[in-house]
Structure formats: C-alpha cells, structure tokens
Design a protein around this motif. Structure first.
Motif, PDB file in Angstrom:
ATOM      1  N   MET A 121       0.868  -1.169   0.000  1.00  0.00           N
ATOM      2  CA  MET A 121       0.000   0.000   0.000  1.00  0.00           C
ATOM      3  C   MET A 121       0.906   1.220   0.000  1.00  0.00           C
ATOM      4  O   MET A 121       1.588   1.476   0.978  1.00  0.00           O
ATOM      5  CB  MET A 121      -0.836   0.020   1.285  1.00  0.00           C
ATOM      6  N   VAL A 122       0.912   1.956  -1.103  1.00  0.00           N
ATOM      7  CA  VAL A 122       1.843   3.079  -1.168  1.00  0.00           C
ATOM      8  C   VAL A 122       1.187   4.411  -0.813  1.00  0.00           C
ATOM      9  O   VAL A 122       1.865   5.342  -0.410  1.00  0.00           O
ATOM     10  CB  VAL A 122       2.548   3.189  -2.534  1.00  0.00           C
ATOM     11  N   LEU A 123      -0.122   4.501  -0.990  1.00  0.00           N
ATOM     12  CA  LEU A 123      -0.819   5.739  -0.646  1.00  0.00           C
ATOM     13  C   LEU A 123      -2.206   5.394  -0.155  1.00  0.00           C
ATOM     14  O   LEU A 123      -2.824   4.441  -0.635  1.00  0.00           O
ATOM     15  CB  LEU A 123      -0.987   6.631  -1.881  1.00  0.00           C
ATOM     16  N   SER A 124      -2.707   6.178   0.770  1.00  0.00           N
ATOM     17  CA  SER A 124      -4.063   5.960   1.237  1.00  0.00           C
ATOM     18  C   SER A 124      -4.599   7.263   1.806  1.00  0.00           C
ATOM     19  O   SER A 124      -3.886   7.992   2.491  1.00  0.00           O
ATOM     20  CB  SER A 124      -4.078   4.865   2.309  1.00  0.00           C
ATOM     21  N   GLY A 125      -5.831   7.587   1.496  1.00  0.00           N
ATOM     22  CA  GLY A 125      -6.421   8.826   2.004  1.00  0.00           C
ATOM     23  C   GLY A 125      -7.695   9.119   1.251  1.00  0.00           C
ATOM     24  O   GLY A 125      -8.182   8.282   0.488  1.00  0.00           O
ATOM     25  N   THR A 126      -8.243  10.310   1.449  1.00  0.00           N
ATOM     26  CA  THR A 126      -9.397  10.679   0.639  1.00  0.00           C
ATOM     27  C   THR A 126      -8.881  10.873  -0.788  1.00  0.00           C
ATOM     28  O   THR A 126      -7.700  11.143  -0.991  1.00  0.00           O
ATOM     29  CB  THR A 126     -10.015  12.007   1.113  1.00  0.00           C
ATOM     30  N   PRO A 127      -9.782  10.700  -1.792  1.00  0.00           N
ATOM     31  CA  PRO A 127      -9.339  10.883  -3.172  1.00  0.00           C
ATOM     32  C   PRO A 127      -8.592  12.202  -3.362  1.00  0.00           C
ATOM     33  O   PRO A 127      -7.560  12.257  -4.026  1.00  0.00           O
ATOM     34  CB  PRO A 127     -10.649  10.874  -3.957  1.00  0.00           C
ATOM     35  N   ARG A 128      -9.100  13.259  -2.751  1.00  0.00           N
ATOM     36  CA  ARG A 128      -8.467  14.567  -2.911  1.00  0.00           C
ATOM     37  C   ARG A 128      -7.030  14.553  -2.389  1.00  0.00           C
ATOM     38  O   ARG A 128      -6.124  15.051  -3.041  1.00  0.00           O
ATOM     39  CB  ARG A 128      -9.277  15.628  -2.181  1.00  0.00           C
ATOM     40  N   PRO A 163       2.444  14.655  -4.309  1.00  0.00           N
ATOM     41  CA  PRO A 163       3.439  15.031  -5.321  1.00  0.00           C
ATOM     42  C   PRO A 163       3.870  13.865  -6.225  1.00  0.00           C
ATOM     43  O   PRO A 163       4.192  14.089  -7.392  1.00  0.00           O
ATOM     44  CB  PRO A 163       4.639  15.531  -4.495  1.00  0.00           C
ATOM     45  N   ASP A 164       3.864  12.634  -5.720  1.00  0.00           N
ATOM     46  CA  ASP A 164       4.399  11.522  -6.518  1.00  0.00           C
ATOM     47  C   ASP A 164       3.355  10.840  -7.381  1.00  0.00           C
ATOM     48  O   ASP A 164       3.626   9.815  -7.995  1.00  0.00           O
ATOM     49  CB  ASP A 164       4.987  10.451  -5.584  1.00  0.00           C
ATOM     50  N   ILE A 165       2.157  11.416  -7.410  1.00  0.00           N
ATOM     51  CA  ILE A 165       1.041  10.684  -7.992  1.00  0.00           C
ATOM     52  C   ILE A 165       1.305  10.270  -9.439  1.00  0.00           C
ATOM     53  O   ILE A 165       0.922   9.188  -9.868  1.00  0.00           O
ATOM     54  CB  ILE A 165      -0.264  11.504  -7.857  1.00  0.00           C
ATOM     55  N   ALA A 213      -5.636  21.163 -13.478  1.00  0.00           N
ATOM     56  CA  ALA A 213      -5.427  22.091 -12.362  1.00  0.00           C
ATOM     57  C   ALA A 213      -4.016  21.958 -11.802  1.00  0.00           C
ATOM     58  O   ALA A 213      -3.382  22.945 -11.428  1.00  0.00           O
ATOM     59  CB  ALA A 213      -6.458  21.826 -11.275  1.00  0.00           C
ATOM     60  N   ARG A 214      -3.532  20.727 -11.759  1.00  0.00           N
ATOM     61  CA  ARG A 214      -2.193  20.540 -11.179  1.00  0.00           C
ATOM     62  C   ARG A 214      -1.117  21.187 -12.034  1.00  0.00           C
ATOM     63  O   ARG A 214      -0.014  21.463 -11.566  1.00  0.00           O
ATOM     64  CB  ARG A 214      -1.920  19.053 -10.966  1.00  0.00           C
ATOM     65  N   ARG A 215      -1.404  21.419 -13.311  1.00  0.00           N
ATOM     66  CA  ARG A 215      -0.421  22.098 -14.143  1.00  0.00           C
ATOM     67  C   ARG A 215      -0.297  23.567 -13.731  1.00  0.00           C
ATOM     68  O   ARG A 215       0.742  24.172 -13.892  1.00  0.00           O
ATOM     69  CB  ARG A 215      -0.830  22.021 -15.603  1.00  0.00           C
ATOM     70  N   TYR A 216      -1.392  24.112 -13.221  1.00  0.00           N
ATOM     71  CA  TYR A 216      -1.348  25.506 -12.791  1.00  0.00           C
ATOM     72  C   TYR A 216      -0.836  25.626 -11.358  1.00  0.00           C
ATOM     73  O   TYR A 216       0.011  26.426 -11.065  1.00  0.00           O
ATOM     74  CB  TYR A 216      -2.737  26.147 -12.906  1.00  0.00           C
ATOM     75  N   TYR A 217      -1.406  24.797 -10.487  1.00  0.00           N
ATOM     76  CA  TYR A 217      -1.031  24.886  -9.072  1.00  0.00           C
ATOM     77  C   TYR A 217      -0.657  23.500  -8.554  1.00  0.00           C
ATOM     78  O   TYR A 217      -1.511  22.787  -8.025  1.00  0.00           O
ATOM     79  CB  TYR A 217      -2.192  25.415  -8.220  1.00  0.00           C
ATOM     80  N   PRO A 218       0.612  23.109  -8.718  1.00  0.00           N
ATOM     81  CA  PRO A 218       1.000  21.743  -8.347  1.00  0.00           C
ATOM     82  C   PRO A 218       0.745  21.431  -6.873  1.00  0.00           C
ATOM     83  O   PRO A 218       0.513  20.282  -6.526  1.00  0.00           O
ATOM     84  CB  PRO A 218       2.491  21.709  -8.662  1.00  0.00           C
ATOM     85  N   ALA A 240      -1.574  23.040  -4.691  1.00  0.00           N
ATOM     86  CA  ALA A 240      -2.882  23.347  -4.092  1.00  0.00           C
ATOM     87  C   ALA A 240      -3.838  22.161  -4.179  1.00  0.00           C
ATOM     88  O   ALA A 240      -3.605  21.198  -4.887  1.00  0.00           O
ATOM     89  CB  ALA A 240      -3.492  24.552  -4.784  1.00  0.00           C
ATOM     90  N   GLU A 241      -4.916  22.281  -3.421  1.00  0.00           N
ATOM     91  CA  GLU A 241      -5.938  21.240  -3.458  1.00  0.00           C
ATOM     92  C   GLU A 241      -6.656  21.303  -4.808  1.00  0.00           C
ATOM     93  O   GLU A 241      -7.253  22.318  -5.150  1.00  0.00           O
ATOM     94  CB  GLU A 241      -6.925  21.504  -2.318  1.00  0.00           C
ATOM     95  N   PRO A 242      -6.606  20.218  -5.582  1.00  0.00           N
ATOM     96  CA  PRO A 242      -7.137  20.284  -6.950  1.00  0.00           C
ATOM     97  C   PRO A 242      -8.634  19.984  -7.004  1.00  0.00           C
ATOM     98  O   PRO A 242      -9.169  19.358  -6.106  1.00  0.00           O
ATOM     99  CB  PRO A 242      -6.365  19.185  -7.667  1.00  0.00           C
ATOM    100  N   PRO A 243      -9.304  20.439  -8.070  1.00  0.00           N
ATOM    101  CA  PRO A 243     -10.691  20.023  -8.291  1.00  0.00           C
ATOM    102  C   PRO A 243     -10.700  18.561  -8.699  1.00  0.00           C
ATOM    103  O   PRO A 243      -9.747  18.089  -9.323  1.00  0.00           O
ATOM    104  CB  PRO A 243     -11.138  20.894  -9.467  1.00  0.00           C
ATOM    105  N   ILE A 244     -11.733  17.814  -8.319  1.00  0.00           N
ATOM    106  CA  ILE A 244     -11.779  16.419  -8.754  1.00  0.00           C
ATOM    107  C   ILE A 244     -13.061  16.066  -9.519  1.00  0.00           C
ATOM    108  O   ILE A 244     -13.171  14.982 -10.053  1.00  0.00           O
ATOM    109  CB  ILE A 244     -11.589  15.434  -7.572  1.00  0.00           C
ATOM    110  N   THR A 245     -14.007  16.983  -9.559  1.00  0.00           N
ATOM    111  CA  THR A 245     -15.200  16.690 -10.357  1.00  0.00           C
ATOM    112  C   THR A 245     -15.333  17.720 -11.457  1.00  0.00           C
ATOM    113  O   THR A 245     -14.677  18.761 -11.439  1.00  0.00           O
ATOM    114  CB  THR A 245     -16.479  16.757  -9.496  1.00  0.00           C
ATOM    115  N   LEU A 246     -16.203  17.412 -12.400  1.00  0.00           N
ATOM    116  CA  LEU A 246     -16.403  18.300 -13.539  1.00  0.00           C
ATOM    117  C   LEU A 246     -16.844  19.693 -13.079  1.00  0.00           C
ATOM    118  O   LEU A 246     -16.303  20.703 -13.529  1.00  0.00           O
ATOM    119  CB  LEU A 246     -17.447  17.688 -14.475  1.00  0.00           C
ATOM    120  N   ASP A 247     -17.817  19.720 -12.164  1.00  0.00           N
ATOM    121  CA  ASP A 247     -18.320  21.015 -11.696  1.00  0.00           C
ATOM    122  C   ASP A 247     -17.213  21.840 -11.061  1.00  0.00           C
ATOM    123  O   ASP A 247     -17.074  23.034 -11.329  1.00  0.00           O
ATOM    124  CB  ASP A 247     -19.456  20.814 -10.687  1.00  0.00           C
ATOM    125  N   GLU A 248     -16.433  21.166 -10.230  1.00  0.00           N
ATOM    126  CA  GLU A 248     -15.305  21.877  -9.620  1.00  0.00           C
ATOM    127  C   GLU A 248     -14.334  22.357 -10.690  1.00  0.00           C
ATOM    128  O   GLU A 248     -13.739  23.424 -10.576  1.00  0.00           O
ATOM    129  CB  GLU A 248     -14.566  20.954  -8.640  1.00  0.00           C
TER     130      GLU A 248
END
Ligand SMILES: Nc1ncnc2c1ncn2[C@@H]1O[C@H](COP(=O)(O)OP(=O)(O)OP(=O)(O)O)[C@@H](O)[C@H]1O
Ligand SMILES: Nc1ncnc2c1ncn2[C@@H]1O[C@H](COP(=O)(O)OP(=O)(O)OP(=O)(O)O)[C@@H](O)[C@H]1O
Ligand SMILES: [Mg+2]
Ligand SMILES: [Mg+2]
Lengths: 285, 284, 249
Positions: free
Chosen positions: A227-234, A240-242, A256-261, A263-271
C-alpha cells in the motif's frame, strides 16, 4: 494483536505468497475498515489488487493455497477459519473476469443462484431480481442464455447477481472494465445508493479514477504488493508523486495541477468548471 | 487508394436472436487508425468478427485486403489481419508466455533464430519481458491482456483489429500500449480498435465510427464526431471530460465555431487563448 | 457454438412439461428400446422420439450430433456383419437393430436434456426423488463439463486460426497435428475453468444449508397424461413381448 472493536474488516500485517512463486503478492498490508466504508483500490497490473480482494472473501488462501502471515479479520473473526461459503453470506463478490464467474445457463437462474443458496424466501427473490437487473440496465435480458451475452452484458449480469444478494459487504474487482461510460457511471451510482441507504460497506478496485474520485470516501493505491498511498481521493490526487505511481487523474485534476501543483485540486467536472472560470478571471481581468 | 477494408451492406443476426448488425457500410483506407465505439451490446465485437472470418458474411459483403472474407479460410486471412479477442482467455492456451507469443510467428514459418528475437521484442514492447517463462494462468488479468496483445502485435500484419486492448490497464500502461499501436500505425499498419475509453479515442484515433444498436450513426474525423454531442448522447456515449469541460465553460473565441477540445494540453492552450481574448477585450 | 447436451431455450409444449414426466418418457423409451429387437419396431420408436424432438423445436440443433451418431451406428452395423458368426442377413438385421436402439436411446436423452433446464432437473431429483443435493449438483456439473470442454476446444481452435494455424485447411494430417498440439493445454484450461466455476459457486454460498427454491415446476394434467401414457406403453410392450411379437431370434 489488538483489534479495534468497531472495524468490520481488518488486515494486520498481512503478507501472502502464491504457491511456486518467488515474491510476496501482498506485503505487510495494514488496513482497518469500519462498517459503511466506501473504499477504492487502484494501481498498475500485477500490483496485488485482485489478491487483496481475494484475501477478504476467502478465496486466498482457501482455493489458491500458498503461504501467508499476519491475519485478515472479518467482524473480529479470522477469515482463514471460515469457509468461503460462510464468508459469502456477509461478503458478496464480483470477480474480475465476468465470464469465469457466470455459473448458470440462463440469466434468471444466474440471479437466483446465490439467493437460493442462502435461503432467501422465494416471494422476495422475484422483486430483488427485477431491481438488481434494472439497476444495471439489463432488465431486457431476462430469459436470455448467458452464453449469448456480449462482454459488457456479462459483466452487468455478474454485478446484478451480487447486488441481488444484498450482502453486508460488497467487494468488486474491476467491475466496470468492459462497461461503456454511462454503464460504469450507473454501477457506481447504484453502489453509492446501497452505501447510503443500507449502510453497505463497499470495496472496489477500479482503473477509472475519476469514478473513484467522485464516489469513494477512501482511495488506496497499491504497487508491487504494497500500500503506497491511502487517504481521501483529494489527498491522494494532491500527492506530489502521484504521476510516478501511474494513477490516472481525472482530466480536470490533471489540468489544475499544471497551474497549481501544490494546491488542493478540483476532482469533479463542476469543480473543474469553477476552477477554469477562476483561471480566466485571475489572468484575464 | 483502394480501401483495405470494405463492408458493403452487411446485416447479421445470431441464430434465434434479433438482428444485431443492420445494413453496415464502411470503408477503411490503408494506414487509417479507426476507433469503433458504442454502448454494451451495440454490435462492435460482432462486426469485427466479420473482418477475420470468425463470423461468415455473405459472399461479396466484406472484403479485407482484397480477399472476400466469405470464402477465405481464417488461417489465410490471419496473414493480413491480426485480431485480439475481447477476453484474453479466449486467446491464450499455451503454458508459457513465451510459447504463446511464439505461436503465431511459428505459423508464419519463420526460422527459429528469427522467432526468438521477435518474441523478446514483443514482450519488452508490452513490458512483460520479466514474465517470459511464466504460465499465463498464473498472471493477473491485466498481465494476461498484454500477453494476448503481444502475441498478435508480434505478427506485424497489415491490418490489426483490437477488441478492447487496454482493459484493466492503468494509466501509464494504457499510454504504453496505445503508443505502441500508434507506432505501428505510423509504420503503415491499418488499425481498428474497440474501446470504451473516450480519452484514448480522443488521443489516438484519427477517425471514429459510432455503432448504436447495430447501425453506424456517426462516422468521421475524431474532432467532428465529438462535436456532435446530441448524437453521442443518443447512443449513450460521453465525450472525454475535458471536452465536456470546454463545452460547459462556453467561452467563445474569435472564431465562428466553438472549438472541440480533446486533451488536457489542448485545454490548457484554449484557456490561454480565452485569457488573451479577455485581456484584449478589456484593453479596448 | 457447439450445443451438445445443453438446454436450448424455445417456447414449446415439450419445454413446459414437468421434468419428471420427461424423465419418465426418456426412461420409458429406453425400456421399450431394450424390449424389442425388430428393426421395424425400433424404427417406429425412433421416429416417435424424433417427432417429440420436432415438437420441442430442438431437432435442428441436435442434427449435428445425430449425424455423428448415425456414422457411429453404421460402424456398429459393419462390425456386426464382420464379426457375426451366422447368416449374413441375420447379422445385418441385428446390426441395424443395435444401431437404431442406440440412436433412439441417445436421442431421447438429448431431447430431454435440451428441453429441460438443469435447475429443474436438480429440483426434481432432490425435492421429489429425495436424492442428496450435493450429489445431484455434482452429477449435473460433471455432465456440463462435456459442453464446457467442447466449447473450450472450439475457442482454442479460433485462437489457433486467427494466428495462422491451418487447422481449417482440410488437410487431415495438419489438422490432426494441430489438435494434438493443444490436447494437453486444453485439458488444463478446462480444469482451470472448472476450478474457477467452483470458486464462483462457493463465493455465492453453494453448499450452505437451509436453501430455498425460486420456482418449483408445476405438474399439469398433461404431465399426468404423459406419465399415464408411458406406463400404458410399457405394459403394452411387455404383453407384446410375452406374445413373442417384435422380437427376432
Ligand atoms: N494464481 C497465481 N499464481 C501465482 N502468481 C499469481 C497468481 N495470480 C496472480 N499472481 C501474481 O501475483 C501478483 C499480483 O496479482 P494480482 O492479480 O493481485 O494483480 P492485480 O493488481 O489484480 O492486477 P490486474 O490489474 O492486472 O488485475 C502478480 O505479480 C501476479 O503475476
Ligand atoms: N452468440 C450469441 N448469440 C446470440 N446473441 C448474441 C451472441 N453474441 C452476442 N449476442 C448479442 O448481440 C448483440 C451484440 O453483441 P456484441 O458482442 O457484438 O456487442 P458489443 O458491442 O461488442 O458489446 P460489449 O461492449 O459489451 O462487448 C448483443 O445484444 C448480444 O447480446
Ligand atoms: Mg486484478
Ligand atoms: Mg464486445
């Protein structure tokens, strides 16, 4: 070993090796899931996702043999002391290869197989069957022979057969691998509904991470048996290693990560839409 | 140029079932890379099985590489058309990965010293070189999928038909597989691939054919197909997330038609241009 | 796809009959076939079985198997002629009788199996005949192994052809070689499939106690009639036989 009483599924330092292999397929997995969790598992091929699923429903080690250390506890009881059929009463399973899991020759028979085995009253079966078929969009296939279904239709049937059993825990191994986009969405919507309405605990491996992002409470990334990572999807998508881990980010997240590596990124279309509006505002105004 | 695949009014129904393919016309030129998409049960697998002769079309209805599929043996067609089954377990029957990949090459009558390096190359192309001596039955499903793929790509047939080649692969593996297919396409092979992954379609296909209940309802340049959101919705398909994102943003540029965005890169560029337009507008 | 002893979904009066009466019919046919050895009697019996098959709308599906069977029957006749110590005419008659008998019995069971769902057979054998469920299911599953194996063989055949193996070339020697090459893997794959099936069954509770049944097949008036008819025919046959009719010496 100490067990917290309120965890429904618990893996303590669980390692497992298939017979005649050199490496452990699972390495010291520690995982504790409460009743009502909705957990997604992702990772590259051969990471151990299927093996983990099979350790929870008892196929590992009952059928596969091999050696293990540590323990898997279901409701505090060691899984390897229970028979697969006994586990099946509370843990419903959808295997990764729908074709290998279809038992009966026609659709109706396939759906009632599990319910009959666990003694569901016949009067109730009809209704559960209809509901399960409708929820995966194959109500029109009742009466067909299972051999004549397309790949995706077989997969939908396998899911319906597990849903009809209304288990306490549902484990699904890449249940949407052969489904069309709306079909995949539909399956996750049904899972979410069962999760919310009946408090069903759901564990699902899935390559479509945008679905996991929107529906799961917890996301676990496996790699080479660990198990290398675990948490909420966000949290996971923000890591950083994703990219190195081979996890596909939802496209809006990647953007979004291209703009703000950081920051907390949006994960849905609406966001994502909101995010783009902000980008345009910030730079354009 | 003569089409390498020509389907001329093909209809088909399985015995005792409803009709599955309804009057299909399709021409594919050499060197094209075509994505065949559609919802579950639309008839995609049924259609491509007619290209390799696993299902027999009536005489004259389906021609592949100048052969009439109706009366050409599958084993003969297979020199022109490589075919990867939707389910890898339909394809794999050897007890080592190596033997599985060597099988088709041996049937081509290649000398042993040529087969070995080609097997090695095919396996390393799909990232399985370390599993060459394993029994495929003891690999994970995604790994078996790549064994099946390697065993067909190694044959370098002029036409390659792939039924959901990236099932169960993670992001990087999908990219690796499709890059490999793209490379073959650039080298002149004609590719037809079935997939439910619309981002793959957007990235790699130059042409998209949409099948809906046995009929071709859209066929054209990838960007043009993804522009037809209504028609896509009718066949219950969704364009990639970024495409939808750009649509919902609905920020017009100076051009008359709104752009169809197919990738994150394009989206980034598009945002850049929108910002420029805004800035210029503000400056007026 | 090969459809050997597999349920064939059709809407017919034979499909609607209770498995028990169909089983009684198939067993009755067997008794009758063993009672007589006059080729004319046996031919009549075979035709009657064929008519039942036609009513069940499964004869077309079974025609492939029947073709194979008749070749087998022909070989039986030839063997009789070659090895029988006695009059030539007698040998041929006996050979034909044996061939017809075999075809009749096999066809009646094929009609039974292709018009009756496995689950209904299981149900009748366990609930009505009180045989233990586990054994009945094992028996039925091993019956199913035959079609599984045949389907697997066909699938492997496709897998060979699409990668250029000329098993479809009509050259019997090449064909043979290709088949032999996959014989062993085929067995292994089929075993693997059988194991996967067992896993799938157990994860869905196969073997638990307190099971229920979704639908119990009903016994209609027609069923009583069929069973009555079978009993009458058997009694009639025994009487005929005692009078020495339908039997050649
Ligand atoms: N029956 C088996 N015998 C031996 N090794 C096995 C067996 N099944 C899987 N393995 C090995 O165990 C490792 C983990 O496999 P597993 O099937 O759990 O992977 P996975 O994450 O589910 O992959 P996929 O995404 O391809 O399904 C792999 O290296 C695989 O080769
Ligand atoms: N052997 C068969 N006998 C009868 N009907 C069949 C058979 N195989 C497929 N069908 C039916 O034909 C239709 C088309 O099936 P096909 O396998 O071509 O779909 P597909 O587009 O490949 O779907 P998927 O995305 O699920 O693989 C489906 O409705 C299916 O149920
Ligand atoms: Mg897996
Ligand atoms: Mg298909």
């Amino acid at each position: 070993m100490t067990t917290s009483n309120n965890s429904l599924i618990q893996l303590n330092n669980f390692s497992y090796q298939y017979p005649h292999t050199a490496n452990n397929a699972l390495k010291s997995i520690n995982l504790s899931l409460k009743k009502g969790s909705f957990v997604g598992f992702a990772g590259p091929t051969g990471a151990g996702k299927t093996t983990l699923i099979k350790s929870i429903n008892g196929i590992v080690p009952h059928f596969e043999g091999g050696t293990f250390s540590g323990e898997v506890l279901l409701n505090g009881k060691a899984a390897d002391t229970m028979s697969t059929a006994e586990i099946g009463r509370s843990v419903g399973t959808v295997l990764d290869d729908p074709e290998a899991q279809i038992i009966c020759l026609d659709v109706e028979q396939e759906l009632v197989f599990g319910m009959e085995n666990y003694g569901v009253p016949p009067a109730e079966m009809e209704q559960r069957m209809q509901k399960a078929l409708a929820s995966v969009g194959i109500a029109h296939l009742l009466g067909r022979s299972t051999a004549s279904l397309s790949g995706g239709q077989k997969q939908r049937l396998a899911i319906a057969a597990a849903l009809a059993m209304l288990p306490e825990v549902l484990v699904l191994d890449e249940p949407t691998s052969e489904l069309d986009p709306l079909g995949s969405e539909e399956v996750f919507r049904v899972l979410k509904q069962l999760h919310q309405e009946q408090g069903m605990t759901i564990l699902v491996t899935e390559q479509k991470t945008d679905l996991l992002a929107r529906y799961c409470d917890q996301l676990v990334i496996l790699r080479e048996g660990e198990m290398v990572l675990s948490g909420t999807p966000r949290e996971v998508f923000q890591h950083p290693d994703i990219f190195e881990l081979g996890v596909a980010l939802p496209e809006v997240t990647e953007l979004a990560r291209r703009y703000y590596p950081q920051a907390e990124p949006p994960i849905t279309l609406d966001e994502g839409v909101q995010f783009c509006r902000n980008v345009i505002q910030t730079f354009g105004g | 140029m003569n089409p390498v695949i020509k389907i001329d009014g093909l209809s088909f129904g399985y015995e005792f079932g409803d009709s599955v393919l309804k009057d299909i016309y399709l021409e594919i030129s050499p060197g094209e890379m075509v994505a065949l998409v559609g919802q579950n049960g639309a008839g995609k697998t049924t259609l491509v099985k007619h290209l390799i002769g696993l299902l027999r079309p009536p005489a004259g209805k389906v021609r592949v590489a100048d052969l009439d599929v109706a009366n050409t043996r599958v084993s003969k067609l297979s020199r022109q058309v490589g075919y990867v089954f939707q389910n890898p377990d339909h394809q794999i029957f050897h007890d080592t990965v190596q033997a599985e990949v060597a099988f088709g090459l041996n049937n081509l009558g290649l000398p042993r010293e040529e087969v070995e390096p080609r097997v090695t190359a095919a396996l390393s192309d799909v990232g399985l070189e370390h599993l060459a001596n394993e029994n495929p039955q003891r690999l994970s499903r995604g790994q078996r999928q790549r064994v099946a793929l390697a065993s067909v790509l190694a044959l370098r047939t002029p036409v390659i038909v792939l039924d959901e080649p990236t099932t169960g692969q993670d992001y990087q593996e999908r990219k690796q597989i499709m890059a490999l297919v793209e490379q073959l396409n650039k080298a002149g092979h004609t590719i037809v691939f079935i997939t439910h992954d619309m981002s793959l379609v957007a990235h790699y296909a130059s042409r998209v054919v949409v099948l809906c209940q046995g009929q071709i309802i859209l066929d054209g340049d990838t960007r043009e197909v993804f522009r037809q959101t209504d028609k896509l919705a009718e066949s219950l398909l969704l364009p990639p997330q970024v495409t939808v994102l750009a649509n919902q943003l609905n920020e017009p540029l100076n051009t008359s038609v709104s752009p169809v965005i197919l990738s994150v890169d394009e989206m980034q560029e598009y945002l850049q241009r929108v910002r420029e337009v805004k800035r210029n507008g503000a400056g007026d | 796809m090969a459809r050997v002893i597999e349920y064939i979904y059709r809407d017919s009066i034979i499909h609607q009959l209770n498995p028990l009466s169909k089983l009684a019919w198939a067993l009755g046919v067997m008794v009758l076939a063993l009672t007589f050895n006059d080729p004319y009697y046996l031919l009549a019996l075979l035709i009657s079985v064929g008519l039942v098959g036609l009513t069940g709308r499964v004869m077309k599906d079974l025609s492939g198997v029947m073709k194979g069977l008749s070749i087998f029957a022909l070989i039986l006749v030839l063997l009789q002629v070659v090895f029988y110590h006695g009059a030539y005419r007698e040998a041929v008659t006996l050979g034909i009788a044996m061939g017809l008998r075999m075809m009749t019995v096999v066809l009646s069971f094929l009609v039974f199996l292709s018009t009756t769902q496995y689950k209904d057979i299981i149900l009748v054998l366990t609930e009505k005949m009180k045989l233990p469920y586990d054994y009945v299911f094992m028996f039925m599953t091993s019956l199913r192994f035959v079609p599984t194996f045949l389907n697997e063989a066909i699938q492997v055949g496709y897998a060979q052809q699409v990668r250029g193996c000329p098993i479809d070339s009509g050259n019997p020697w090449r064909k043979m070689k290709a088949y032999i090459a996959v014989a062993l893997p085929l067995v292994l794959i089929s075993l693997k499939k059988a194991e996967r099936l067992a896993i799938a069954m157990e994860t869905r509770g196969y073997g638990s106690n307190n099971r229920t049944y979704y639908k119990e097949p009903i016994i209609s008036t027609l069923d009583y009639f069929v069973i009555f008819l079978v009993v009458v025919l058997i009694i009639g046959a025994i009487i005929l036989r005692c009078k020495g009719l339908g039997v050649l010496h």
